[in-house]
Design a protein around this motif. Structure first.
Motif, short mmCIF file in Angstrom:
data_model
loop_
_atom_site.label_atom_id
_atom_site.label_comp_id
_atom_site.label_asym_id
_atom_site.label_seq_id
_atom_site.Cartn_x
_atom_site.Cartn_y
_atom_site.Cartn_z
N VAL A 191 0.04 3.24 -3.29
CA VAL A 191 -0.93 4.23 -3.22
C VAL A 191 -0.06 5.69 -2.63
N GLN A 192 0.63 5.42 -1.91
CA GLN A 192 1.28 6.79 -1.23
C GLN A 192 2.49 7.22 -1.84
N ARG A 219 0.81 -1.23 -0.08
CA ARG A 219 -0.01 -0.01 0.09
C ARG A 219 0.89 1.40 -0.04
N ASP A 241 -5.39 4.59 -6.09
CA ASP A 241 -6.00 5.05 -5.08
C ASP A 241 -6.53 4.19 -3.84
N ASP A 242 -7.06 4.76 -2.68
CA ASP A 242 -7.16 3.77 -1.62
C ASP A 242 -8.50 2.76 -2.02
N ASN A 243 -9.46 3.13 -2.89
CA ASN A 243 -10.62 2.34 -3.21
C ASN A 243 -10.10 1.19 -4.13
#
Length: 105
Positions: free
Chosen positions: A37-38, A33, A44-46
């Protein structure tokens, strides 16, 4: 960004996951993650939650399934191979080294 630069970034991201993810696949999920993501904003988170849900439903190690899917999404079939190799090679090398140490002593 060229295709080769994207492949190198993908390989390095999942190599970090493979090197620092001790404790099996579930311990690698936060690392994946962070990278996907970051750090690189490939998902994205979804989308990450969807990848995690799909990975949990399929048999086998979750880290390699997530790496394969994210690699495919970022870099196509070559990206999938690249990401899976980057996650698994550190573990394979560690097992070979430990087996050699075990056999020696």
């Amino acid at each position: 960004m060229t295709m080769w630069q994207r492949q190198i970034r993908l390989f390095m991201a999942f190599l970090r996951v493979g090197l620092f993810g001790f404790g099996g696949g579930p311990s690698m999920i936060p690392l994946v993650r962070r990278e996907a993501v970051q750090r690189h904003a490939w998902l994205d988170d979804n989308d990450f939650a969807d990848v995690l849900a799909i990975g949990n439903t399929l048999p086998g190690p979750i880290a390699t399934k997530m790496a394969g899917y994210i690699g495919y999404r970022v870099g196509g079939p070559l990206g999938a191979i690249n990401a899976v190799v980057a996650v698994t090679v550190p573990l394979i090398l560690a097992m070979i080294a430990l087996l050699g140490l075990y056999a020696r002593y």
